[in-house]
Design a protein around this motif. Structure first.
Motif, PDB file in Angstrom:
ATOM      1  N   THR A   1       0.848  -1.181   0.000  1.00  0.00           N
ATOM      2  CA  THR A   1       0.000   0.000   0.000  1.00  0.00           C
ATOM      3  C   THR A   1       0.888   1.237   0.000  1.00  0.00           C
ATOM      4  O   THR A   1       2.121   1.141  -0.049  1.00  0.00           O
ATOM      5  CB  THR A   1      -0.904   0.035   1.245  1.00  0.00           C
ATOM      6  N   TYR A   2       0.262   2.389   0.084  1.00  0.00           N
ATOM      7  CA  TYR A   2       1.023   3.636   0.160  1.00  0.00           C
ATOM      8  C   TYR A   2       1.776   3.748   1.484  1.00  0.00           C
ATOM      9  O   TYR A   2       2.643   4.602   1.632  1.00  0.00           O
ATOM     10  CB  TYR A   2       0.073   4.833  -0.005  1.00  0.00           C
TER      11      TYR A   2
ATOM     12  N   TRP B   1      -6.254   7.860   0.060  1.00  0.00           N
ATOM     13  CA  TRP B   1      -6.383   7.296   1.400  1.00  0.00           C
ATOM     14  C   TRP B   1      -5.313   7.871   2.325  1.00  0.00           C
ATOM     15  O   TRP B   1      -4.181   8.096   1.920  1.00  0.00           O
ATOM     16  CB  TRP B   1      -6.258   5.774   1.357  1.00  0.00           C
TER      17      TRP B   1
END
Length: 505
Positions: free
Chosen positions: A311-312, A465
């Motif tokens: 993910t980031y 997000w």
């Protein structure tokens, strides 16, 4: 165990709630008698759930976490004779453990009534919850027009009729798929109406090769059935004697339900779950882990591939020895990506949904969200306001749990689960997609041991997000947060006792 997945899922949810609540024996021998028959004859079209052998009077199980008893289960399934025969299924869970220095206890009991015929429908249910998480009763009835009517009852409040729901897909065979699968010697597929969130999830059970086990010094051949719920997504293995007694339910290497007498099952250890389940580190994390932007690198063992989703915030690289290099990152969302609210949920709407727990459509939640955010349109600035308000207005009380956002708002106290639940409800009410994140966070407690403790925080979509932690008033959750899953899902529990950090870089 009657409805194998149901009591186990309750146990796992209770365990998850305890583990994320703050940042800080042998199986019994088979009984002498076990028979499918009751004192009445089975109807001609009776479901296989009634034909499969089982003990009369129900079964008690001790619930063990890492070989420490933290609760007990009771299950039973009986035929209710009458002009239209019915089946009554009973499941009760009591979960009791120390959370820090506070004693936490949950009592969850479900009674369900089905048509007794093959493929019989779920007609009604009563779910009673007491203790940690709040007290309430949910009474559900299938109406003649094919809907599910649910009434929520709480002491001191008027009865609340929930919006009509579709008729349950659950059938009587789903009340005990493990025994039905072993009786048929075939896979069973169906559905489960979850007693916590009233959502319906797929449920299936397959028959595995029998296994030899030693019970009280005697070798016994046990049938094995493996059940999988699409909610927990964790295989649960049930072991059953030829006479239909379930003697063991195995949840990976973390948790077991062991058949015991009632007196033994209810005699529990007093376990402090944080100390038992924490992940001890070989040395403290560097200060850079607490900066934003910041990062930290770990070498981890015991992390299955399904948890290595990049993910980031998290990056993974497999090592030749089977371990994995993990990089945890923290950074504020890019200004260019931030959007005005309301936003569309990039995941299709689940993260804007009002649920039995989140209650983002409740009037009190909507009014409080509006009061906090005012006319702020920038989604990230609005989310920061919610994060700060929850952090500064909720008393940190690790013995005051609540499973509903409106209850958290009313009592204004709780641990990380309450902080996260209320934050998500307020964010969704403001048109900001949000969800709870489950994982571990770095802390050094009074014993001076650096470790990762189970924790819960928030992720919001503000054009991209971003994660924040209302428990610690972090508008950007720092890199000491290591995420494994979402929304209190018990899928993460197999990591307990198996996850190890062997190096801090």
């Amino acid at each position: 165990m009657t409805r194998t997945l149901r009591p186990m899922s309750l146990a796992l949810v209770a365990l998850c709630a305890l583990l994320t609540g703050a940042p800080s024996a042998k199986a019994a021998a088979p009984a002498k008698a076990a028979a499918p028959a009751k004192s009445v004859s089975l109807p001609a079209d009776a479901s296989d759930v009634l034909k499969a052998p089982r003990p009369q009077g129900g079964e008690f199980f001790g619930l063990y976490l890492m070989d420490k008893k933290v609760g007990w289960l009771f299950t039973d399934l009986v035929l209710v004779p009458g002009a239209v025969p019915q089946v009554k299924s009973v499941n009760q869970l009591v979960f009791k453990a120390l959370v820090g220095t506070r004693l936490s206890e949950r009592n969850h009991r479900e009674e369900r009534v089905y048509e007794a015929k093959a493929g019989g429908r779920l007609l009604s249910f009563t779910v009673t919850q007491r203790g940690d998480g709040g007290d309430q009763t949910l009474e559900g009835t299938t109406t003649p027009d094919g809907k599910l009517r649910v009434v929520r009852k709480r002491v001191g409040y008027a009865d609340e009729v929930l919006p009509p729901m579709p008729a349950p897909k659950e059938h009587v065979e789903d009340a005990d798929q493990a025994r039905v699968a072993l009786f048929r010697k075939a896979k069973v597929e169906g559905f489960s109406l979850d007693g916590m969130d009233l959502e319906t999830y797929g449920l299936s059970t397959t028959v595995e090769a029998p296994e030899q086990r030693t019970l009280n010094g005697v070798k016994v051949k046990l049938g094995k059935a493996s059940s999988l719920s699409q909610k927990e997504k964790v295989p649960v293995d049930s072991y059953v004697t030829q006479r239909g007694e379930m003697v063991l339910v195995d949840f990976g290497k973390t948790m077991q339900a062991r058949k015991e007498t009632e007196a033994v099952a209810k005699r529990m250890d007093l376990v402090e779950v944080f100390g038992l389940t924490r992940v001890v580190l070989p040395k403290p994390l560097p200060e850079a882990a607490r900066a934003v932007p910041g990062n930290v690198k770990l070498v981890v063992q015991g992390l299955p591939e399904k948890f290595r989703v990049e993910t980031y915030r998290q990056k993974f690289a497999a090592r030749p020895d089977g371990g994995v290099d993990v990089t945890l990152l923290a950074a504020a969302p890019a200004t260019a990506n931030r959007k005005p609210r309301p936003l569309t949920d990039p995941d299709g709407g689940e993260n804007l949904k009002s649920t039995l727990m989140v209650e983002s459509d409740a009037q009190a939640i909507r009014e409080q969200s509006k009061k906090i955010i005012g006319d702020e349109k920038d989604a990230y600035r609005a989310a920061q306001k919610v994060n700060t308000w929850v952090a500064t207005h909720l008393e940190k009380d690790y013995g005051a749990s609540a499973d509903r956002a409106t209850d958290v708002l009313r009592q204004k106290r709780g641990d990380c689960t309450e902080h996260s639940l209320l934050s998500v409800a307020l964010l969704r009410a403001a048109g900001i997609p949000a969800r709870r994140v489950d994982g571990v966070i770095y802390m050094v407690n009074q014993d001076g041991v650096p470790a990762l403790y189970w924790h819960e925080w928030v992720e919001a979509f503000v054009g991209e997000w971003t994660q924040m932690d209302p428990t610690f008033n972090q508008p950007v959750a720092d890199a000491t947060h290591f995420a494994f899953g979402y929304e209190g899902n018990a899928e993460i529990t197999p990591l307990i006792g198996t996850l190890k950090v062997v190096e801090v870089k």
